[in-house]
Design an enzyme around this catalytic site. Structure first.
Site, PDB file in Angstrom:
ATOM      1  N   TYR A   1       0.839  -1.205   0.000  1.00  0.00           N
ATOM      2  CA  TYR A   1       0.000   0.000   0.000  1.00  0.00           C
ATOM      3  C   TYR A   1       0.880   1.263   0.000  1.00  0.00           C
ATOM      4  CZ  TYR A   1      -3.304   3.621   0.985  1.00  0.00           C
ATOM      5  OH  TYR A   1      -4.014   4.789   0.900  1.00  0.00           O
TER       6      TYR A   1
ATOM      7  N   ARG B   1       2.918   8.452  13.350  1.00  0.00           N
ATOM      8  CA  ARG B   1       2.605   9.681  14.093  1.00  0.00           C
ATOM      9  C   ARG B   1       1.103   9.905  14.240  1.00  0.00           C
ATOM     10  NH1 ARG B   1       3.556  14.595  10.538  1.00  0.00           N
ATOM     11  NH2 ARG B   1       1.727  13.566   9.675  1.00  0.00           N
TER      12      ARG B   1
ATOM     13  N   ARG C   1      -9.811   4.973  10.947  1.00  0.00           N
ATOM     14  CA  ARG C   1      -8.908   4.463   9.915  1.00  0.00           C
ATOM     15  C   ARG C   1      -7.780   3.692  10.589  1.00  0.00           C
ATOM     16  NH1 ARG C   1      -9.024  10.246   7.837  1.00  0.00           N
ATOM     17  NH2 ARG C   1      -7.166  10.484   9.110  1.00  0.00           N
TER      18      ARG C   1
ATOM     19  N   PHE D   1      14.782  19.698  -2.384  1.00  0.00           N
ATOM     20  CA  PHE D   1      13.419  19.215  -2.593  1.00  0.00           C
ATOM     21  C   PHE D   1      13.236  17.821  -1.973  1.00  0.00           C
ATOM     22  CE2 PHE D   1      10.569  16.605  -5.163  1.00  0.00           C
ATOM     23  CZ  PHE D   1       9.411  17.366  -5.205  1.00  0.00           C
TER      24      PHE D   1
END
Ligand code: MG
Length: 387
Positions: free
Chosen positions: A174, A221, A231, A291
């Site tokens: 996933y 977290r 969830r 980035f």
């Protein structure tokens, strides 16, 4: 399964990015003299600011050619994720949309109304024709990469609409679909643009780890937030070792079993840390480096904060704003990033509880990170190219 989490939605950073990366790009400066295309691009950057201020800042600071591409890539995946997260859609309609979403990018004028669980996502999808216009003027080499990633991610999300994350294998898969593919796609875009070496696109395992490290950090977290919204992203195979229900850790947050479960999850996330450094070492362009590096240093700092911290079960644990600013300001080179990793590994080591189930494994992982960092600091690197 109800799915919301995404590495595309970081909670921290926001305004702090502007501190360092500020330089606001005016879209009009682009060589694009076609008015319609220009308007589409302006819409894309405006929307990027609305859906993620922190990513907007790191994307805008990229070299010009690749910043438009990454902005559009980001919005396309954001659109896909908004379909995934909309709990008012029937599973049947959602699965179909997720699987076909990549093809919509070629349908001029296509948009989607009333989908998205927040106004800014509904606005993105309602005006998706502008994203399509901007996508269609991109160089074909970029269109191909974006399409392939979008197709794989949509298919993967669709596979998980009706199934939950049971095994660790499910968890890795996933996370690969929703985050690893982002890392893989970005590598391909950087390589195709030649701001990075062609070799980068072959480093799929490392690029996947970059995404997994961020995604798993968010999943650990956000225990409490996700519990409150029904969830579950922690793999059942792991949490059932420590408690009868996912909620039991919140109810018994003082118990050693709860902390053992948390530390098990942190250990799993930390196992990707050295791959991330291996990946960052390959980057040559300073802007591409920042980035990629900024989200990674935020992730390891977050793991250091949540490790063995029972507050994770009852509240939203965040890293301090001052630390966030410091991390952003000190992520400009591999040496700086390695130093941050070494410091965070030491911080975790200092918190390892005696006698808890997963403590020996944590010790092993942090020693491994520490050894890696010492070796990396003894090597010498070429300075970054400034694009
Ligand atoms: Mg999602």
């Amino acid at each position: 399964m109800s799915i919301k989490k995404s590495i595309l939605k970081p909670k921290e950073m926001a305004a702090l990015f502007k501190l360092k990366l500020g330089g606001k790009k005016i879209v009009g400066q682009h060589k694009n003299d076609n008015l319609k295309n220009n308007e589409s691009l302006i819409f894309c950057y405006d929307t990027l600011d609305k859906v993620s201020r922190s990513f907007a800042a790191v994307i805008r600071q990229l070299p010009e050619e690749i910043s438009d591409v990454v902005c559009i890539f980001y919005l396309i995946l954001r659109g896909l994720d908004s379909v995934e997260d909309d709990m008012d859609l029937s599973n049947e309609a959602k699965i179909l949309l997720l699987r076909e979403f990549y093809a919509k990018n070629f349908e001029e004028g296509w948009s989607l109304t009333n989908v998205g669980d927040k106004q800014e996502y509904r606005d993105l999808l309602a005006n998706y024709d502008k994203v399509i216009d901007a996508f269609l003027v991109l160089d074909e080499k970029y269109q191909k990469i974006i399409t392939e990633i979008c197709k794989k991610m949509g298919d993967g999300m669709a596979d998980f609409v009706e199934s939950k994350i049971t095994s660790i294998e499910d968890y890795n898969l996933y996370c690969h679909y929703v985050a690893g593919l982002v890392g893989i796609g970005l590598s391909e875009l950087f390589a195709a643009s030649e701001i990075e070496s062609r070799e980068l696109k072959t480093k799929e395992v490392l690029a996947n780890s970059m995404g997994l490290f961020l995604q798993k950090t968010n999943i650990v977290r956000d225990y409490k937030e996700d519990l409150d919204e029904n969830r579950i992203f922690w793999p059942e195979e792991v949490w059932t070792l420590y408690g009868p229900t996912f909620e039991s850790f919140s109810l018994n947050h003082e118990k050693p079993e709860s902390l053992s479960c948390l530390n098990h999850m942190v250990n799993d996330a930390l196992s990707h840390a050295t791959d991330c450094l291996d990946y960052l070492k390959l980057l040559r362009n300073e802007r591409a480096f920042r980035f990629c590096a900024i989200p990674q240093v935020m992730a390891i700092a977050t793991l250091a904060e949540v490790y063995n911290n029972k507050k994770v079960f009852t509240e939203n644990v965040k890293i301090r704003k001052g630390l966030t600013a410091k991390l952003i300001l000190n992520s400009g080179s591999i040496e700086e990033v390695v130093k941050i990793y070494k410091k965070m590994a030491a911080s975790i080591e200092g918190k390892i509880p005696d006698g808890l189930l997963n403590s020996p494994r944590t010790r092993e992982i942090v020693e491994n990170i520490n050894n890696y960092c010492d070796l990396a600091l003894s090597e010498s690197y070429k300075p970054h190219e400034i694009a």
